[in-house]
Design an enzyme around this catalytic site. Structure first.
Site, PDB file in Angstrom:
ATOM      1  N   GLU A 207    -126.643 -30.013   8.645  1.00  0.00           N
ATOM      2  CA  GLU A 207    -127.959 -30.371   9.167  1.00  0.00           C
ATOM      3  C   GLU A 207    -128.492 -31.591   8.427  1.00  0.00           C
ATOM      4  O   GLU A 207    -127.956 -31.994   7.383  1.00  0.00           O
ATOM      5  CB  GLU A 207    -128.926 -29.195   9.064  1.00  0.00           C
ATOM      6  CG  GLU A 207    -129.175 -28.675   7.663  1.00  0.00           C
ATOM      7  CD  GLU A 207    -130.039 -27.411   7.650  1.00  0.00           C
ATOM      8  OE1 GLU A 207    -130.662 -27.088   8.674  1.00  0.00           O
ATOM      9  OE2 GLU A 207    -130.077 -26.758   6.592  1.00  0.00           O
ATOM     10  N   SER A 307    -121.430 -32.770  19.017  1.00  0.00           N
ATOM     11  CA  SER A 307    -122.253 -31.945  19.892  1.00  0.00           C
ATOM     12  C   SER A 307    -122.857 -32.651  21.094  1.00  0.00           C
ATOM     13  O   SER A 307    -123.159 -32.006  22.101  1.00  0.00           O
ATOM     14  CB  SER A 307    -123.369 -31.282  19.078  1.00  0.00           C
ATOM     15  OG  SER A 307    -124.228 -32.253  18.514  1.00  0.00           O
TER      16      SER A 307
END
Length: 340
Positions: A207, A307
């Site tokens: 993240e 992603s």
């Protein structure tokens, strides 16, 4: 203490059947430059080639597909900064289900336009002063809509896991798997598949450094909520991981790593120059962790979930310019192009 895990490997397999012929089976690409830089054999699962440009279509389609006919007729509602919004809009359109999306005022223009273009009704809110979940719940109750959140939902988690299911089917066992983390839908589903298919595979979430709520949560053993993080990774500007997602992360994920915004810009430039790919900042999280050697992956077979690729042209150019200006990459002009 790890809570009850609500999604199984069989749920992911069932989801794969639901989305078969509806979602794209995205390519797995390799790069000699990436392998040389890390000493590893890296396999990039490119969900930027998925419908709506991101993995989110998998979970959205699977979740809507499992509603009753009555629920489908009434419609669905969700909240998202962009990728889940587009995914819900298209998945709803394909299944003739009305869709309402609550989106932040600062959502990327490309994602907002695409969501409206797929036919969804968009309701704008201020992410710094308003609660999108409460807004969505209120509208759902008033209109009788089914609420399908972007990550904290069993059918969404199962759908997202199909990305890893395809990856392992295509390349076999992996030593390490890197997956980006926002609310935790993708890493929850992918980690379930990894631990079932390749039990010795080490799974790491990634993240933005400015928004490390998942890292804090996993290391403290409880869900941590943070303020809206200031990061270019808009898809990872979540305040906390989902309630359903956290026990899965605790059970399957070794650690959560973080990368900086400049590292994301450098990764965007690498993808563009070396692999001819357009990848959004959030989509670069997992790859940036691998390419910056946040853990030692030399000699390992490594999976990276890319992603998504939904980024405004202006923002894309700004990120590339920043990477170039700061001499963030050192790729020789005569370096051979990436191979697939």
């Amino acid at each position: 203490m790890v809570g009850k895990v609500s999604v199984s490997y069989n749920d992911v397999v069932k989801a794969a059947k639901h989305i078969a012929g509806k979602a794209h089976r995205t390519p797995v690409l390799t790069s000699s430059q990436a392998n040389e830089a890390t000493g590893a054999e890296i396999f990039f699962k490119c969900e930027n080639f998925q419908k709506v440009g991101a993995f989110k279509f998998r979970g959205a389609y699977n979740a809507i597909a499992q509603l009753s006919d009555t629920e489908k007729k009434k419609g669905v509602i969700s909240f998202s900064s962009g990728n889940h919004a587009q995914a819900m809009a298209l998945a709803g359109k394909m299944q003739n289900v009305p869709v309402v999306i609550v989106m932040p005022h600062d959502a990327p223009k490309a994602k907002l336009a695409a969501t409206k273009g797929y036919g969804a009704e968009v309701i704008i809110y201020n992410r710094k002063t308003e609660d999108r979940i409460e807004i969505a719940k209120s509208i759902a109750e008033a209109r009788g809509l089914s609420l399908i959140p972007p990550y904290d939902h069993a059918d969404v988690i199962a759908g997202q896991g199909t990305a890893a299911l395809e990856l392992f089917e295509d390349v076999g066992d992996l030593d390490v798997l890197f997956v980006c983390v926002g609310g935790g839908g993708l890493i929850s589903g992918c980690s379930i598949v990894a631990k079932h298919t390749s039990p010795d595979c080490r799974v790491f979430g990634v993240e933005p450094e400015a928004g490390n709520d998942a890292q804090q949560s996993l290391r403290s053993g409880k869900r941590v909520t943070i303020a809206v993080p200031n990061t270019i990774a808009d898809g990872a500007q979540t305040l906390s991981v989902g309630e359903l997602n956290f026990p899965i992360i605790q059970q399957n994920v070794e650690d959560i790593l973080t990368v900086t915004d400049p590292q994301l810009c450098r990764q965007m430039l690498f993808f563009m120059e070396r692999m001819k790919l357009v990848v959004e900042p959030t989509g670069c999280l997992a790859a940036a962790a691998a390419m910056n050697n946040l853990i030692n992956i030399a000699g390992k077979r490594v999976g990276v979930i890319v992603s998504g690729g939904n980024v405004d042209a202006t923002k894309f150019c700004e990120c590339l310019s920043l990477a170039i200006t700061e001499h963030a990459t050192a790729v020789p002009d005569n370096e051979p192009a990436a191979t697939t």
